[in-house]
Design a protein around this motif. Sequence first.
Motif, PDB file in Angstrom:
ATOM      1  N   GLU A   1       4.204   8.094   3.400  1.00 54.74           N
ATOM      2  CA  GLU A   1       3.754   9.406   3.870  1.00 54.74           C
ATOM      3  C   GLU A   1       4.403  10.565   3.127  1.00 54.74           C
ATOM      4  OE1 GLU A   1       4.374   9.465   8.091  1.00 54.74           O
ATOM      5  OE2 GLU A   1       2.678   8.137   8.464  1.00 54.74           O
ATOM      6  N   HIS A   2       5.646  10.380   2.666  1.00 54.85           N
ATOM      7  CA  HIS A   2       6.385  11.509   2.085  1.00 54.85           C
ATOM      8  C   HIS A   2       6.843  11.296   0.656  1.00 54.85           C
ATOM      9  CE1 HIS A   2       6.221  13.142   6.071  1.00 54.85           C
ATOM     10  NE2 HIS A   2       6.741  12.037   6.549  1.00 54.85           N
ATOM     11  N   GLY A   3       6.519  10.165   0.059  1.00 51.46           N
ATOM     12  CA  GLY A   3       6.890   9.915  -1.323  1.00 51.46           C
ATOM     13  C   GLY A   3       8.381   9.632  -1.472  1.00 51.46           C
TER      14      GLY A   3
ATOM     15  N   PHE B   1       0.831  -1.200   0.000  1.00 52.54           N
ATOM     16  CA  PHE B   1       0.000   0.000   0.000  1.00 52.54           C
ATOM     17  C   PHE B   1       0.872   1.258   0.000  1.00 52.54           C
ATOM     18  CE2 PHE B   1      -1.963   3.133   2.977  1.00 52.54           C
ATOM     19  CZ  PHE B   1      -2.927   3.636   2.124  1.00 52.54           C
ATOM     20  N   ALA B   2       1.873   1.314   0.877  1.00 62.12           N
ATOM     21  CA  ALA B   2       2.765   2.477   0.960  1.00 62.12           C
ATOM     22  C   ALA B   2       3.498   2.680  -0.359  1.00 62.12           C
ATOM     23  CB  ALA B   2       3.769   2.293   2.099  1.00 62.12           C
ATOM     24  N   THR B   3       3.920   1.599  -0.979  1.00 58.62           N
ATOM     25  CA  THR B   3       4.622   1.694  -2.256  1.00 58.62           C
ATOM     26  C   THR B   3       3.690   2.222  -3.341  1.00 58.62           C
ATOM     27  OG1 THR B   3       6.045  -0.129  -1.578  1.00 58.62           O
ATOM     28  CG2 THR B   3       5.997   0.403  -3.930  1.00 58.62           C
ATOM     29  N   ARG B   4       2.457   1.755  -3.370  1.00 59.60           N
ATOM     30  CA  ARG B   4       1.498   2.238  -4.371  1.00 59.60           C
ATOM     31  C   ARG B   4       1.230   3.726  -4.208  1.00 59.60           C
ATOM     32  NH1 ARG B   4      -3.121  -2.522  -4.738  1.00 59.60           N
ATOM     33  NH2 ARG B   4      -1.719  -4.157  -5.496  1.00 59.60           N
ATOM     34  N   VAL B   5       1.088   4.181  -2.972  1.00 59.87           N
ATOM     35  CA  VAL B   5       0.850   5.605  -2.725  1.00 59.87           C
ATOM     36  C   VAL B   5       2.058   6.414  -3.203  1.00 59.87           C
ATOM     37  CG1 VAL B   5       0.516   7.369  -0.945  1.00 59.87           C
ATOM     38  CG2 VAL B   5      -0.755   5.219  -0.818  1.00 59.87           C
ATOM     39  N   ALA B   6       3.260   5.944  -2.892  1.00 57.52           N
ATOM     40  CA  ALA B   6       4.477   6.665  -3.293  1.00 57.52           C
ATOM     41  C   ALA B   6       4.631   6.705  -4.808  1.00 57.52           C
ATOM     42  CB  ALA B   6       5.704   6.022  -2.655  1.00 57.52           C
ATOM     43  N   VAL B   7       4.288   5.629  -5.483  1.00 55.18           N
ATOM     44  CA  VAL B   7       4.381   5.602  -6.942  1.00 55.18           C
ATOM     45  C   VAL B   7       3.375   6.592  -7.537  1.00 55.18           C
ATOM     46  CG1 VAL B   7       3.900   4.169  -8.973  1.00 55.18           C
ATOM     47  CG2 VAL B   7       5.330   3.278  -7.131  1.00 55.18           C
ATOM     48  N   ASP B   8       2.186   6.663  -6.958  1.00 51.87           N
ATOM     49  CA  ASP B   8       1.162   7.579  -7.466  1.00 51.87           C
ATOM     50  C   ASP B   8       1.473   9.027  -7.114  1.00 51.87           C
ATOM     51  OD1 ASP B   8      -1.418   8.055  -8.756  1.00 51.87           O
ATOM     52  OD2 ASP B   8      -2.093   8.627  -6.742  1.00 51.87           O
ATOM     53  N   ARG B   9       2.095   9.250  -5.952  1.00 54.94           N
ATOM     54  CA  ARG B   9       2.393  10.612  -5.495  1.00 54.94           C
ATOM     55  C   ARG B   9       3.859  10.688  -5.078  1.00 54.94           C
ATOM     56  NH1 ARG B   9      -2.523  13.179  -2.503  1.00 54.94           N
ATOM     57  NH2 ARG B   9      -0.884  14.706  -2.450  1.00 54.94           N
ATOM     58  N   PRO B  10       4.794  10.636  -6.046  1.00 53.93           N
ATOM     59  CA  PRO B  10       6.226  10.534  -5.717  1.00 53.93           C
ATOM     60  C   PRO B  10       6.808  11.765  -5.031  1.00 53.93           C
ATOM     61  CG  PRO B  10       5.928  10.812  -8.084  1.00 53.93           C
ATOM     62  CD  PRO B  10       4.568  10.641  -7.487  1.00 53.93           C
ATOM     63  N   LEU B  11       6.247  12.945  -5.258  1.00 53.19           N
ATOM     64  CA  LEU B  11       6.827  14.149  -4.672  1.00 53.19           C
ATOM     65  C   LEU B  11       6.413  14.377  -3.225  1.00 53.19           C
ATOM     66  CD1 LEU B  11       6.553  16.656  -7.647  1.00 53.19           C
ATOM     67  CD2 LEU B  11       8.520  15.295  -6.919  1.00 53.19           C
ATOM     68  N   GLY B  12       5.169  14.096  -2.889  1.00 49.13           N
ATOM     69  CA  GLY B  12       4.689  14.408  -1.550  1.00 49.13           C
ATOM     70  C   GLY B  12       4.120  13.251  -0.772  1.00 49.13           C
ATOM     71  N   GLY B  13       3.956  12.104  -1.406  1.00 49.15           N
ATOM     72  CA  GLY B  13       3.397  10.954  -0.710  1.00 49.15           C
ATOM     73  C   GLY B  13       1.949  11.173  -0.315  1.00 49.15           C
TER      74      GLY B  13
END
Length: 173
Positions: free
Chosen positions: A78-80, A30-42
């Motif tokens: 949380e932070h991308g 889940f954390a990886t998917r969020v970071a991939v979708d929002r790489p700059l800010g998580g």
Amino acid sequence: MPDTWHSRMGTIDNYQEDNSAQGRIFAWRFATRVAVDRPLGGGGFEMWERRTYRDYFPEGVELRVLAPHSIWFQTLGEHGFVGFGLFVMFWILTWRTGTRIIKLCRKHAELIWARDLAAMIQAGLVGYFVGGSFRVQPVKPLDELRAAALAAQPPAEPGPFRTSDLADLAQAA
């Protein structure tokens, strides 16, 4: 060792059936998917909620909201990737500073305390990195630890002391 320990260690062989292990693996995905979708800010500090899981990890929604239990994946989510890179860089630079202090103080007997302090801080960092890989919540909140460290004073020692030349050594290197 107690029987409870042996039974818990037995779950390593079949981690696919262990809800705790599966929960962590789902949270890491889940954390990886969020970071991939929002790489700059998580996803931000409040990303570990059911609605966010529904958006990024629909196959995991039936599970309760899971925390990553990992400083690495929590920071990534949380932070991308940018925030994660800064987090890792901060610790690399902290480690390198400790190594530099150790090298600078090696040849100066009066600075052995600084060498030992830097080495013990590095030992503590190893514990933080290993422990933080599978458990995020510290036994004592970080703010309390920081306040205690800043309030610590060396014992008063009588006698004349030489002025420290540590700053001069740092500039010479």
